[in-house]
Design a protein around this motif. Structure first.
Motif, short mmCIF file in Angstrom:
data_model
loop_
_atom_site.label_atom_id
_atom_site.label_comp_id
_atom_site.label_asym_id
_atom_site.label_seq_id
_atom_site.Cartn_x
_atom_site.Cartn_y
_atom_site.Cartn_z
N LEU A 71 15.05 75.87 2.11
CA LEU A 71 15.52 76.23 0.77
C LEU A 71 15.96 77.58 0.73
N LYS A 72 15.32 78.32 1.56
CA LYS A 72 15.65 79.87 1.55
C LYS A 72 17.10 80.14 1.73
N GLY A 73 17.64 81.32 1.27
CA GLY A 73 18.95 81.46 1.43
C GLY A 73 19.93 81.75 0.07
N ALA A 74 19.38 80.71 -1.07
CA ALA A 74 20.12 80.78 -2.42
C ALA A 74 18.96 80.64 -3.54
N PRO A 75 19.13 81.11 -4.53
CA PRO A 75 17.92 80.63 -5.49
C PRO A 75 17.96 79.25 -5.95
N TYR A 76 16.71 78.83 -6.28
CA TYR A 76 16.54 77.32 -6.83
C TYR A 76 15.62 77.36 -7.94
N LEU A 77 15.84 76.53 -8.69
CA LEU A 77 14.82 75.99 -9.86
C LEU A 77 14.19 75.09 -9.32
N LEU A 78 12.67 75.07 -9.35
CA LEU A 78 11.97 73.68 -9.16
C LEU A 78 11.48 73.40 -10.16
N ASN A 79 11.62 72.02 -10.45
CA ASN A 79 11.14 71.39 -11.80
C ASN A 79 10.39 70.48 -11.65
N VAL A 80 8.87 70.58 -12.01
CA VAL A 80 7.97 69.51 -11.82
C VAL A 80 8.14 68.43 -12.80
N TRP A 81 8.11 67.21 -12.28
CA TRP A 81 8.22 66.15 -13.42
C TRP A 81 7.42 64.92 -12.88
N GLY A 82 7.48 63.88 -13.68
CA GLY A 82 6.70 62.69 -13.26
C GLY A 82 7.27 61.73 -14.41
N SER A 83 7.57 60.39 -14.06
CA SER A 83 8.15 59.27 -14.98
C SER A 83 6.88 59.14 -16.04
N TRP A 84 5.88 59.65 -15.74
CA TRP A 84 4.75 59.33 -16.76
C TRP A 84 4.65 60.50 -17.90
N CYS A 85 5.45 61.37 -17.86
CA CYS A 85 5.45 62.60 -18.50
C CYS A 85 6.43 62.58 -19.68
N PRO A 86 5.90 62.41 -20.87
CA PRO A 86 6.72 62.44 -22.02
C PRO A 86 7.77 63.58 -22.41
N GLU A 87 7.06 64.89 -22.07
CA GLU A 87 7.79 66.08 -22.25
C GLU A 87 9.12 66.19 -21.38
N CYS A 88 9.04 65.35 -20.04
CA CYS A 88 9.94 65.35 -18.97
C CYS A 88 11.01 64.72 -19.56
N ARG A 89 11.07 63.77 -20.23
CA ARG A 89 12.07 63.34 -21.11
C ARG A 89 12.87 64.16 -22.10
N VAL A 90 12.10 64.83 -22.88
CA VAL A 90 12.60 65.70 -23.57
C VAL A 90 13.61 66.78 -22.93
N GLU A 91 13.03 67.39 -21.86
CA GLU A 91 13.63 68.33 -21.16
C GLU A 91 15.09 67.63 -20.28
N HIS A 92 14.74 66.67 -20.03
CA HIS A 92 15.75 66.12 -18.75
C HIS A 92 17.50 66.36 -19.33
N PRO A 93 17.75 66.13 -20.60
CA PRO A 93 19.14 66.31 -20.75
C PRO A 93 19.49 67.80 -20.62
N VAL A 94 18.48 68.43 -21.14
CA VAL A 94 18.87 70.22 -20.98
C VAL A 94 18.98 70.51 -19.63
N LEU A 95 18.15 69.98 -18.54
CA LEU A 95 18.08 70.30 -17.29
C LEU A 95 19.33 69.58 -16.66
N THR A 96 19.70 68.46 -17.20
CA THR A 96 21.07 67.93 -16.53
C THR A 96 22.26 68.76 -16.87
N ARG A 97 22.38 69.29 -18.25
CA ARG A 97 23.61 70.12 -18.67
C ARG A 97 23.53 71.59 -17.69
#
Length: 192
Positions: A71-97
């Motif tokens: 993954l080195k060579g360009a920046p990246y955003l590492l997003n920790v998520w799980g299908s069991w995580c309610p807050e992950c659903r909240v942020e998902h549209p924002v991360l998608t955009r």
């Protein structure tokens, strides 16, 4: 000698119940408050240091592993998520955009999930990730200091952790924290 009024039997029964109920409310409030993410209360010791090394399976490609070195060579955003995580659903549209801007690679870090559940979740909500890594047994999570989901890290092109956010990424977090930091990282790259 005067007689002091004695509590009735029913009052004596309700008093312990009222005390237990009050303690229960206080305990529930304490648990709820302690579960609320507070980025300032959870500073990451990784900021300014090399991202932990890892080699994790890729969700969509059985048998393929991806390493931190790849993954080195360009920046990246590492997003920790799980299908069991309610807050992950909240942020998902924002991360998608945000992922659609292609400003940086957005890497999914599926944590403590069943393969079928993760696949179903991405099919239902969409897959904004450049690649999805899987950490079924938390082997890499300990090194990253992950304690819950969602959590998000920004790693620069040299593999240095530059930012961590605990909790759902909102548009305000992207506008006020992430975008200005990406601007600085890009300016630093141009200056060298």
């Amino acid at each position: 000698m005067t007689d002091t009024p004695r509590p009735t039997r029913s009052a004596m029964l309700w008093l312990p119940l009222a005390v237990v109920a009050a303690l229960g409310v206080l305990l529930a409030a304490g648990i709820w408050l302690s579960s609320q993410p507070n980025r300032e209360a959870l500073p990451s010791p990784l900021i300014g240091k090399p991202a932990p090394r890892f080699e994790l399976p890729v969700l969509h490609e059985a048998g393929r592993l991806m390493s931190s070195e790849a993954l080195k060579g360009a920046p990246y955003l590492l997003n920790v998520w799980g299908s069991w995580c309610p807050e992950c659903r909240v942020e998902h549209p924002v991360l998608t955009r945000f992922a659609e801007t292609k400003r940086v690679r957005v890497i999914g870090y599926n944590w403590k999930d069943e393969h079928a559940d993760a696949m179903r979740w991405l099919e239902q909500y969409g897959n904004p990730y450049w690649v999805v890594l899987v950490d079924y047994d938390s082997t890499a999570a300990l090194d990253w200091g992950i304690y819950g989901a969602p959590e998000t890290f920004l790693v620069d092109a040299k593999g240095i952790v530059r930012w961590k956010h605990v909790g759902a990424v909102t548009q305000a977090v992207i506008d006020d924290e992430l975008t200005p930091l990406l601007d600085r990282i890009e300016a630093e790259g141009d200056a060298r």
